[in-house]
Design an enzyme around this catalytic site. Structure first.
Site, short mmCIF file in Angstrom:
data_model
loop_
_atom_site.label_atom_id
_atom_site.label_comp_id
_atom_site.label_asym_id
_atom_site.label_seq_id
_atom_site.Cartn_x
_atom_site.Cartn_y
_atom_site.Cartn_z
N ASP A 222 16.71 36.32 13.39
CA ASP A 222 17.57 37.06 14.33
C ASP A 222 16.78 37.22 15.58
O ASP A 222 15.97 37.86 15.43
CB ASP A 222 17.98 38.47 13.47
N GLU A 276 17.65 32.31 16.35
CA GLU A 276 18.80 32.72 17.14
C GLU A 276 18.36 32.87 18.76
O GLU A 276 17.40 33.88 18.94
CB GLU A 276 19.55 34.01 16.73
C1 NOJ Z 1 22.20 39.01 16.65
C2 NOJ Z 1 23.09 39.15 15.17
O1 NOJ Z 1 23.56 38.00 15.09
C3 NOJ Z 1 23.98 40.26 15.49
O2 NOJ Z 1 25.14 40.43 14.56
C4 NOJ Z 1 23.38 41.52 15.58
O3 NOJ Z 1 24.10 42.55 16.02
C5 NOJ Z 1 22.21 41.58 16.41
N1 NOJ Z 1 21.32 40.34 16.46
C6 NOJ Z 1 21.14 42.67 16.17
O4 NOJ Z 1 20.59 42.29 15.27
#
Ligand code: NOJ
Length: 575
Positions: A222, A276
């Protein structure tokens, strides 16, 4: 199948060496198709209105039948759910709503038994404010955990800097216990961890090992580019205020921390990683995924997925723009780097609504066309649950229908303050909100689409579930689901679609996306009509189409260079 042998055979007979054998670096995760499960919305086994791990276990056969071989599970850890599990209270515990550790072990066992793999969501840029580290950290300025997070005094009576949170307002919250501010790039209940503290890094590596030792096969990480903060936490320059991710990402120690993580943890396992990469440019991508650097295997770049966005505002996108991004990505990544291909996830609207046409006339062909594209472009494909059924955005009309903290905070900050009008704000959310993809999976046409037996599921079921549901699609040979199965199968048995060279044949065409994937003598041509009009299309450069392998409509046209394509028609030829 053994791709290595097939590829070497192809290359050995190849007169034109488009790819040299030694440049192909095989890896199971390059050959995989990944399916993302958002546990809260997948399947409820105990009738409390919330999806759970036992629910997922009960549907493994459904996932396996799709042909995918890796499941990415969105966070299943103990969490107070300020952000649906992306705020973790205990990394070694299963969220009570989702079940127990025994349920997790059973799920993992079921996945392995079916020869699939499982990757978990590693959310370590921040924790929940209810995590024991933060509870200790906030107690006093000399708490041994103080330096696990970012605490700063007020600056001239205000927040320490002008950083904004992705969920509206300042990225700082004043904590009365010590009268200092703590940093949170997301919600106030998601304080950012201080990765410059070696104790934090050690804790993260230990928890990664805990799950890898249980047998999981890797992590989706993440917002991983945010873990290294700019020294001194300088103010956001004005032109970054609406796109702060590009300022927060790629801090000076990011590469060092990722390499350390690799050395300490990942190198000891056969694990896959996908970061990500919100805020990472295409040019920066190789610095994270070049295999010689030992950082990450792949990242998610958001340029295509957010092509339909100007900040948070919907914008109409064009096909040449999309093609240009795929080409730039391809050029940015050489033989030492690997890509991902995805058009949706739990943070984005439904793929058919955002990139296809979800009207009754074109939902089915356009969803199939998008599946064809995702499964034939170069990179590991990621499919989000429900997209294999062509599930659509939800017809939101009222703010009360949303659950997402991003929406609720945005509404308070923008609409309740009078900055924006409710009507257009809702109209934009209707197209862009994350809740569009979080509505429960539509399993059948019974009440709540077979997702739960509870009177009220945690988020509303899309009213179109009687028409769009898994039971119906499994029984229909011409369904989107069955087309997906066929496409996944086709990709898995076709090395050129995994490792082949990508070439866009007609970058400026506003309606047609035509590209080839070539590996030695194996060449595939993909032709996609991204429009609701029928198109007569002459292949550029005098190319002839070859033998038709796949069509999302009942086309039979082969060996011609002048194609008659129907609206949203997708074809794959072998040349
Ligand atoms: C990216 C995640 O995919 C999302 O769902 C989340 O709100 C944020 N990061 C914070 O963790």
């Amino acid at each position: 199948m053994n791709f290595s042998r097939v590829i070497l055979a192809i290359l050995a007979t190849s007169p034109v060496m488009t790819l040299a054998a030694e440049t192909i670096q095989h890896a199971w995760w390059k050959e995989a198709v990944v399916y993302q499960v958002y546990p809260r919305s997948f399947k409820d086994s105990n009738g409390d209105g919330v999806g759970d791990l036992k629910g997922i276990t009960s549907k493994l056969e459904y996932i396996q039948r799709l042909g995918v071989n890796v499941i990415w599970l969105s966070p299943h850890f103990d969490s107070p759910n300020a952000d649906n599990g992306y705020d973790i209270r205990d990394y070694r515990k299963v969220m009570a709503d989702f079940g127990t550790m025994a349920d997790f072990d059973e799920l993992l066992h079921g996945i392995k038994q079916r020869n699939m793999k499982l990757i978990l969501d590693l959310v370590v840029n921040h924790t929940s404010d209810e995590h024991a580290w933060f509870a200790e950290s906030r107690k006093s300025k000399d708490s041994p955990y103080r330096d696990h997070y970012f605490w700063r005094p007020a600056k001239d009576g205000h927040e320490p800097n002008n950083w904004v949170s992705f969920f509206s307002g300042s990225a700082w919250t004043l904590d009365p216990a010590t009268n200092e501010y703590y940093l949170h790039l997301f919600a106030a209940k998601q304080p950012d961890l201080n990765w410059d503290n070696p104790k934090v890094r050690r804790e993260v590596y230990d928890l990664m090992k805990f799950w890898l030792d249980k047998g999981v096969d890797g992590f989706r990480m993440d917002v991983i580019p945010f873990i290294s903060k700019r020294p001194g936490l300088p103010d956001l320059p004005p032109d970054y205020m609406t796109r702060p991710q590009y300022f927060y990402a790629m801090g000076p120690h990011l590469h060092e921390y990722l390499r350390e993580m690799n050395r300490e943890v990942l190198s000891k396992y056969d694990a896959m990683t996908v970061g990500e990469a919100f805020g990472v440019t295409l040019e920066q991508t190789p610095s994270l995924v070049d295999e010689r650097r030992h950082e990450l295997d792949m990242i998610f770049n958001f340029d295509v997925v957010r092509l339909n966005r100007d900040g948070e505002q919907w914008r109409d996108w064009t096909l040449p723009e999309m093609k240009a991004i795929y080409t730039t990505e391809d050029k940015a990544l050489d033989a030492h780097s690997w890509n991902t291909v995805f058009l949706s996830n739990h943070d984005n609207p439904r793929v058919v609504s955002a990139f296809g046409d979800d009207s009754a006339a074109f939902r089915i062909p356009s969803a199939k066309l998008l599946a064809t594209m995702v499964l034939t472009l170069k990179g590991t494909p990621f499919i989000y649950q429900g997209d294999e059924l062509g599930m659509t955005n939800y017809p939101f009309t009222r703010i009360e229908e949303f659950d997402d903290i991003q929406v609720k905070n945005g509404w308070k900050a923008d609409v309740l303050t009078g900055k924006m009008k409710a009507g257009p704000y809702l109209a934009n959310l209707r197209k862009t909100s994350r809740d569009n993809s979080r509505t429960p999976m539509q399993w059948d046409d019974s009440s709540s689409a077979g997702f739960t037996t509870a009177a009220t599921p945690w988020l509303r079921v899309n009213p179109n579930y009687k028409d769009i549901n898994a039971a119906r699609e499994l029984a229909d040979p011409s369904s989107i689901y069955n087309y997906f199965c066929k496409m996944v199968e086709f990709r898995k048995k076709t090395p050129a679609l995994v490792y082949g060279v990508y070439e866009d044949l007609d970058p400026r065409n506003a309606h047609i996306f035509a590209y080839t994937r070539t590996l030695g003598t194996e060449k595939y041509l993909v032709v996609l009509n991204f429009s609701k009009a029928d198109v007569s299309y002459t292949l550029p450069g005098g190319i002839t189409a070859g033998e038709l392998q796949i069509s999302n409509l009942a086309s039979r046209e082969s060996k011609t260079h002048a194609l008659q394509l129907k609206a949203w028609e997708a074809r794959v030829y072998r040349q």
